[in-house]
Design a protein around this motif. Structure first.
Motif, PDB file in Angstrom:
ATOM      1  N   PRO A 271       0.747  -1.304   0.123  1.00  0.00           N
ATOM      2  CA  PRO A 271      -0.098   0.124  -0.070  1.00  0.00           C
ATOM      3  C   PRO A 271       0.649   0.971   0.018  1.00  0.00           C
ATOM      4  CG  PRO A 271       0.023  -1.065   2.039  1.00  0.00           C
ATOM      5  CD  PRO A 271       0.651  -1.872   1.354  1.00  0.00           C
ATOM      6  N   GLU A 272       0.247   2.160  -0.738  1.00  0.00           N
ATOM      7  CA  GLU A 272       0.939   3.482  -0.653  1.00  0.00           C
ATOM      8  C   GLU A 272      -0.123   4.873  -0.622  1.00  0.00           C
ATOM      9  OE1 GLU A 272       3.553   3.797  -4.106  1.00  0.00           O
ATOM     10  OE2 GLU A 272       1.986   4.100  -5.500  1.00  0.00           O
ATOM     11  N   PHE A 273       0.214   5.827   0.189  1.00  0.00           N
ATOM     12  CA  PHE A 273      -0.850   6.848   0.030  1.00  0.00           C
ATOM     13  C   PHE A 273      -0.536   8.124  -0.397  1.00  0.00           C
ATOM     14  CE2 PHE A 273      -1.047   3.563   3.583  1.00  0.00           C
ATOM     15  CZ  PHE A 273      -2.299   3.578   4.006  1.00  0.00           C
ATOM     16  N   ILE A 274      -1.575   8.761  -1.105  1.00  0.00           N
ATOM     17  CA  ILE A 274      -1.360   9.815  -1.933  1.00  0.00           C
ATOM     18  C   ILE A 274      -1.884  11.040  -0.857  1.00  0.00           C
ATOM     19  CG2 ILE A 274      -2.174  11.145  -3.699  1.00  0.00           C
ATOM     20  CD1 ILE A 274      -1.214   7.366  -3.762  1.00  0.00           C
ATOM     21  N   PRO A 275      -0.953  12.152  -0.545  1.00  0.00           N
ATOM     22  CA  PRO A 275      -1.579  13.138   0.345  1.00  0.00           C
ATOM     23  C   PRO A 275      -2.413  14.103  -0.540  1.00  0.00           C
ATOM     24  CG  PRO A 275       0.528  13.302  -0.458  1.00  0.00           C
ATOM     25  CD  PRO A 275       0.292  11.988  -0.917  1.00  0.00           C
ATOM     26  N   PRO A 276      -3.155  14.983   0.151  1.00  0.00           N
ATOM     27  CA  PRO A 276      -4.050  15.932  -0.716  1.00  0.00           C
ATOM     28  C   PRO A 276      -3.112  16.787  -1.028  1.00  0.00           C
ATOM     29  CG  PRO A 276      -4.788  15.636   1.733  1.00  0.00           C
ATOM     30  CD  PRO A 276      -3.443  14.814   1.698  1.00  0.00           C
ATOM     31  N   ALA A 277      -3.372  17.826  -1.947  1.00  0.00           N
ATOM     32  CA  ALA A 277      -2.376  18.631  -2.572  1.00  0.00           C
ATOM     33  C   ALA A 277      -2.275  19.769  -1.735  1.00  0.00           C
ATOM     34  CB  ALA A 277      -3.358  19.278  -3.928  1.00  0.00           C
ATOM     35  N   PHE A 278      -2.985  20.226  -0.650  1.00  0.00           N
ATOM     36  CA  PHE A 278      -2.480  20.982   0.466  1.00  0.00           C
ATOM     37  C   PHE A 278      -1.577  20.588   1.203  1.00  0.00           C
ATOM     38  CE2 PHE A 278      -5.705  18.959   2.789  1.00  0.00           C
ATOM     39  CZ  PHE A 278      -5.257  19.056   4.122  1.00  0.00           C
ATOM     40  N   ILE A 279      -1.084  19.392   1.349  1.00  0.00           N
ATOM     41  CA  ILE A 279       0.079  18.760   1.776  1.00  0.00           C
ATOM     42  C   ILE A 279       1.401  18.722   1.115  1.00  0.00           C
ATOM     43  CG2 ILE A 279       0.901  16.699   3.310  1.00  0.00           C
ATOM     44  CD1 ILE A 279      -1.913  16.452   4.585  1.00  0.00           C
ATOM     45  N   ASP A 280       0.943  18.073   0.027  1.00  0.00           N
ATOM     46  CA  ASP A 280       2.022  17.854  -0.984  1.00  0.00           C
ATOM     47  C   ASP A 280       1.296  18.303  -2.374  1.00  0.00           C
ATOM     48  OD1 ASP A 280       4.038  17.340  -2.896  1.00  0.00           O
ATOM     49  OD2 ASP A 280       4.276  15.217  -1.993  1.00  0.00           O
ATOM     50  N   PRO A 281       1.823  19.466  -2.909  1.00  0.00           N
ATOM     51  CA  PRO A 281       1.238  19.878  -4.312  1.00  0.00           C
ATOM     52  C   PRO A 281       1.497  18.906  -5.332  1.00  0.00           C
ATOM     53  CG  PRO A 281       2.255  21.708  -3.325  1.00  0.00           C
ATOM     54  CD  PRO A 281       2.610  20.407  -2.398  1.00  0.00           C
ATOM     55  N   THR A 282       2.539  17.835  -5.292  1.00  0.00           N
ATOM     56  CA  THR A 282       2.880  17.051  -6.255  1.00  0.00           C
ATOM     57  C   THR A 282       2.213  15.667  -5.998  1.00  0.00           C
ATOM     58  OG1 THR A 282       4.841  16.078  -4.965  1.00  0.00           O
ATOM     59  CG2 THR A 282       5.246  17.912  -6.449  1.00  0.00           C
ATOM     60  N   ARG A 283       1.735  15.623  -4.738  1.00  0.00           N
ATOM     61  CA  ARG A 283       0.877  14.502  -4.250  1.00  0.00           C
ATOM     62  C   ARG A 283       1.674  12.956  -4.592  1.00  0.00           C
ATOM     63  NH1 ARG A 283      -4.984  13.638  -5.431  1.00  0.00           N
ATOM     64  NH2 ARG A 283      -4.913  12.928  -3.509  1.00  0.00           N
ATOM     65  N   ALA A 284       3.068  13.182  -4.261  1.00  0.00           N
ATOM     66  CA  ALA A 284       3.970  12.034  -4.264  1.00  0.00           C
ATOM     67  C   ALA A 284       3.235  11.022  -3.436  1.00  0.00           C
ATOM     68  CB  ALA A 284       5.371  12.482  -4.055  1.00  0.00           C
ATOM     69  N   PRO A 285       3.332   9.574  -3.787  1.00  0.00           N
ATOM     70  CA  PRO A 285       2.933   8.667  -2.890  1.00  0.00           C
ATOM     71  C   PRO A 285       3.728   8.584  -1.727  1.00  0.00           C
ATOM     72  CG  PRO A 285       2.970   7.982  -5.344  1.00  0.00           C
ATOM     73  CD  PRO A 285       3.692   9.176  -5.160  1.00  0.00           C
ATOM     74  N   ARG A 286       3.259   7.957  -0.624  1.00  0.00           N
ATOM     75  CA  ARG A 286       4.219   7.881   0.726  1.00  0.00           C
ATOM     76  C   ARG A 286       3.866   6.417   1.058  1.00  0.00           C
ATOM     77  NH1 ARG A 286       3.356  13.598   3.683  1.00  0.00           N
ATOM     78  NH2 ARG A 286       3.757  14.877   2.099  1.00  0.00           N
ATOM     79  N   ARG A 287       4.801   5.871   2.038  1.00  0.00           N
ATOM     80  CA  ARG A 287       4.594   4.689   2.539  1.00  0.00           C
ATOM     81  C   ARG A 287       4.946   4.740   3.849  1.00  0.00           C
ATOM     82  NH1 ARG A 287       6.266  -0.334  -1.467  1.00  0.00           N
ATOM     83  NH2 ARG A 287       5.337   0.527  -3.488  1.00  0.00           N
ATOM     84  N   ASN A 288       4.583   3.599   4.595  1.00  0.00           N
ATOM     85  CA  ASN A 288       4.966   3.657   6.065  1.00  0.00           C
ATOM     86  C   ASN A 288       6.198   2.827   6.277  1.00  0.00           C
ATOM     87  OD1 ASN A 288       5.044   2.949   8.745  1.00  0.00           O
ATOM     88  ND2 ASN A 288       2.950   2.920   8.996  1.00  0.00           N
ATOM     89  N   THR A 289       7.357   3.351   6.688  1.00  0.00           N
ATOM     90  CA  THR A 289       8.529   2.784   7.176  1.00  0.00           C
ATOM     91  C   THR A 289       8.762   2.325   8.449  1.00  0.00           C
ATOM     92  OG1 THR A 289       9.652   4.818   7.203  1.00  0.00           O
ATOM     93  CG2 THR A 289       9.858   3.864   4.827  1.00  0.00           C
ATOM     94  N   MET A 290       7.680   2.558   9.265  1.00  0.00           N
ATOM     95  CA  MET A 290       7.851   2.093  10.639  1.00  0.00           C
ATOM     96  C   MET A 290       8.022   0.779  10.959  1.00  0.00           C
ATOM     97  SD  MET A 290       7.856   4.967  12.183  1.00  0.00           S
ATOM     98  CE  MET A 290       7.526   5.005  13.727  1.00  0.00           C
ATOM     99  N   HIS A 291       7.273  -0.296  10.178  1.00  0.00           N
ATOM    100  CA  HIS A 291       7.070  -1.376  10.588  1.00  0.00           C
ATOM    101  C   HIS A 291       8.276  -2.278   9.865  1.00  0.00           C
ATOM    102  CE1 HIS A 291       3.428  -0.816  12.475  1.00  0.00           C
ATOM    103  NE2 HIS A 291       3.026  -0.184  11.135  1.00  0.00           N
ATOM    104  N   ALA A 292       9.286  -2.711  10.679  1.00  0.00           N
ATOM    105  CA  ALA A 292      10.542  -3.297   9.741  1.00  0.00           C
ATOM    106  C   ALA A 292      10.393  -4.386   9.068  1.00  0.00           C
ATOM    107  CB  ALA A 292      11.559  -3.652  11.044  1.00  0.00           C
ATOM    108  N   ARG A 293      11.032  -4.577   7.965  1.00  0.00           N
ATOM    109  CA  ARG A 293      10.647  -5.808   7.008  1.00  0.00           C
ATOM    110  C   ARG A 293      12.143  -6.638   7.436  1.00  0.00           C
ATOM    111  NH1 ARG A 293       6.097  -5.808   4.832  1.00  0.00           N
ATOM    112  NH2 ARG A 293       5.423  -3.834   4.035  1.00  0.00           N
ATOM    113  N   THR A 294      11.927  -7.981   7.475  1.00  0.00           N
ATOM    114  CA  THR A 294      12.974  -8.716   7.606  1.00  0.00           C
ATOM    115  C   THR A 294      13.070  -9.707   6.414  1.00  0.00           C
ATOM    116  OG1 THR A 294      11.777 -10.369   8.825  1.00  0.00           O
ATOM    117  CG2 THR A 294      13.079  -8.849  10.231  1.00  0.00           C
TER     118      THR A 294
END
Length: 105
Positions: free
Chosen positions: A82-105
């Protein structure tokens, strides 16, 4: 892993698969563990979304409400995460973001 429209809630097998994939709340920056999350339909159930892995994402209650009541969008990327697209008022480019808090092994 696909029950379509026959059942709204994720099955135990789907829940296990989501836990393995998302490892907790998938929203960027959230460290909530899987047991504090629910399965969210990316295409809402009320909008004829299906109960299948590529239409589900684990979200804590705070981020579940945010997705339902804001302009944030969520999608499953080509690598099946999953990736999340922020509203334009947060990021005008609406670049996708991911959660990096959960370590992958």
């Amino acid at each position: 892993m696909d029950v379509g429209r026959t059942q709204r809630l994720a099955t135990p097998a789907q829940r296990r698969a989501l836990t393995i994939r998302d490892r907790g709340c998938a929203f960027p920056g959230c460290d909530a563990p899987p047991q504090q999350c629910t399965a969210h339909h990316i295409i809402f159930w009320a909008h004829h979304g299906e109960t299948k892995i590529d239409n589900l994402v684990l979200l804590c209650s705070r981020h579940h409400r945010l997705i339902h009541h804001s302009e944030w969008e969520v999608r499953i990327a080509t690598d099946n995460h999953p990736e999340f697209i922020p509203p334009a008022f947060i990021d005008p480019t609406r670049a996708p973001r991911r959660n990096t808090m959960h370590a992958r092994t």
